[in-house]
Scaffold this active site. Structure first.
Site, PDB file in Angstrom:
ATOM      1  CB  ALA A 184      32.701  42.896  36.282  1.00 50.91           C
TER       2      ALA A 184
ATOM      3  CB  SER B 126      33.713  36.963  37.460  1.00 49.92           C
ATOM      4  OG  SER B 126      34.686  36.226  38.165  1.00 49.92           O
ATOM      5  CB  SER B 127      36.153  39.063  41.722  1.00 47.10           C
ATOM      6  OG  SER B 127      37.467  39.290  41.238  1.00 47.10           O
TER       7      SER B 127
ATOM      8  N   PRO C 115      31.904  34.311  32.804  1.00 47.97           N
ATOM      9  CG  PRO C 115      33.644  33.378  31.545  1.00 47.97           C
ATOM     10  CD  PRO C 115      32.636  34.495  31.552  1.00 47.97           C
TER      11      PRO C 115
ATOM     12  CG  ASP D 118      41.893  41.521  37.422  1.00 50.81           C
ATOM     13  OD1 ASP D 118      42.853  41.692  36.655  1.00 50.81           O
ATOM     14  OD2 ASP D 118      41.592  40.403  37.891  1.00 50.81           O
TER      15      ASP D 118
ATOM     16  N   GLY E 256      35.491  33.211  37.941  1.00 55.12           N
ATOM     17  CA  GLY E 256      36.801  32.713  38.369  1.00 55.12           C
ATOM     18  C   GLY E 256      37.660  32.188  37.233  1.00 55.12           C
TER      19      GLY E 256
HETATM   20  O1  PMV Z   1      42.190  37.238  38.802  1.00 53.22           O
HETATM   21  P1  PMV Z   1      42.750  37.043  37.418  1.00 53.22           P
HETATM   22  O2  PMV Z   1      42.727  35.636  36.967  1.00 53.22           O
HETATM   23  O3  PMV Z   1      42.155  37.999  36.434  1.00 53.22           O
HETATM   24  O4  PMV Z   1      44.325  37.398  37.491  1.00 53.22           O
HETATM   25  C1  PMV Z   1      44.778  38.641  37.894  1.00 53.22           C
HETATM   26  C2  PMV Z   1      46.129  38.932  37.376  1.00 53.22           C
HETATM   27  C3  PMV Z   1      47.304  38.607  38.285  1.00 53.22           C
HETATM   28  O5  PMV Z   1      48.402  39.357  37.755  1.00 53.22           O
HETATM   29  C4  PMV Z   1      47.661  37.127  38.207  1.00 53.22           C
HETATM   30  C5  PMV Z   1      47.090  38.977  39.742  1.00 53.22           C
HETATM   31  C6  PMV Z   1      47.020  40.474  40.005  1.00 53.22           C
HETATM   32  O6  PMV Z   1      46.593  40.821  41.109  1.00 53.22           O
HETATM   33  O7  PMV Z   1      47.424  41.279  39.156  1.00 53.22           O
END
Ligand code: PMV
Length: 295
Positions: free
Chosen positions: A97, A94-95, A87, A138, A89
């Protein structure tokens, strides 16, 4: 990186999505967080072709897509195709990966060997284009795989794979409204939440101790506390709170939002079969699915 004129055929890159088990937002300020990969993900195919590079087809539709990928795709000679089961955002990577899969596809097409350090550095440019000033957790987790403790330091990221732990059984609920990571991170910065962020950082250490002890009920309590602290810094929503309450009522040991918040997903931790819990949540109208974290 330019694609050699001898490059023919296609390069393929794959990367899994992720969920942050605990520590989001605090990780932006140098505290540790724990995240793991999930079995959904993204496949990117890079095909050598004449003329300017561009996106040939994509299951992700976002105006930031090509500006973000242009940082890692050579300007000439490549058509990129993107397929994702994640899914978009919603806090499931998603970004990230997409970033890692694209870096891998381009390297595969060019016949270039990759290290984690190269993947992480290049992936960062895609993540910055989407999210402003992300911590890097991420795409680091998507590139490394498994269950990972991540900390951002001025000298670079410090990552440790949490080896020897079984995957965590989760039920994930998608509230159906994407969150905007850059906006949520900026909001936390404006509100100045240092003390609460430090409490989240400390809690991550407790989660790791409980995980290593195999004490899932204790992990569940800590996830509940993490959700309360995320709510206190203003990133939860009524839908995320309701999803967490329903996950707990359906038998999860604890539940929290995952990722930046403001929308996106929440998950619950289970020590028993997931399917009845998934069915109970679907009966309440939620978009719910079972996933293993860190497999
Ligand atoms: O982009 P998301 O929804 O997976 O969030 C990333 C996690 C945060 O700690 C909120 C931002 C970050 O850059 O670590």
């Amino acid at each position: 990186m330019a694609i050699p004129s001898s490059a023919v055929g296609a390069g393929v890159g794959r990367a899994p999505g992720k969920l942050i088990l605990c520590g989001e937002h605090a990780v932006v300020y140098g505290h540790a967080a724990i995240a793991g990969t999930v079995s959904l993900g993204t496949v990117v195919t890079a095909v050598a072709r004449p003329g300017p590079s561009g996106i040939t087809e994509s299951s992700i539709h976002d105006e930031r897509l090509w500006p973000a990928l242009a940082g890692v795709v050579p300007p000439e000679g490549v058509g990129v195709s993107i397929t994702s089961t994640l899914p978009i955002g919603c806090g499931m990577g998603s970004s990230a990966a997409l970033a890692v899969a694209t870096v891998r596809a381009i390297a595969d097409l060019a016949g270039e060997p990759l290290t984690f350090a190269i993947e992480h550095a290049r992936g960062f440019s895609v993540e910055r284009a989407f999210h402003g000033n992300p911590s890097g957790i991420d795409h680091a987790v998507c590139a490394l795989g498994g269950l990972v403790r991540y900390r951002r330091t001025p000298e670079g990221p410090v990552l440790d794979r949490l080896e020897g732990l079984p995957p965590l059984r989760l039920v994930v609920v998608n509230t159906g409204k994407p969150g905007n990571t850059a906006e949520m991170v900026a909001g936390v910065r404006e509100r100045g939440c240092e003390a609460t962020l430090a409490r989240i950082g400390a809690l991550v250490g407790d989660v790791e101790v409980a995980l290593r002890a195999g004490d899932l009920p204790a992990v569940g309590h800590l996830l509940d506390e993490n959700h309360r602290l995320l709510d206190a810094i203003g990133v939860s929503t009524p839908a995320l709170d309701a999803a967490c309450a329903d996950l707990r009522a359906a038998g999860c040991l604890g539940a929290k939002l995952a990722g930046a918040g403001g929308g996106g997903v929440a998950f619950g931790l289970l020590s028993r079969p997931a399917e009845p819990v998934v069915q109970a949540l679907r009966a309440k109208g939620w978009d719910a699915r079972a996933l293993d974290l860190g497999a």
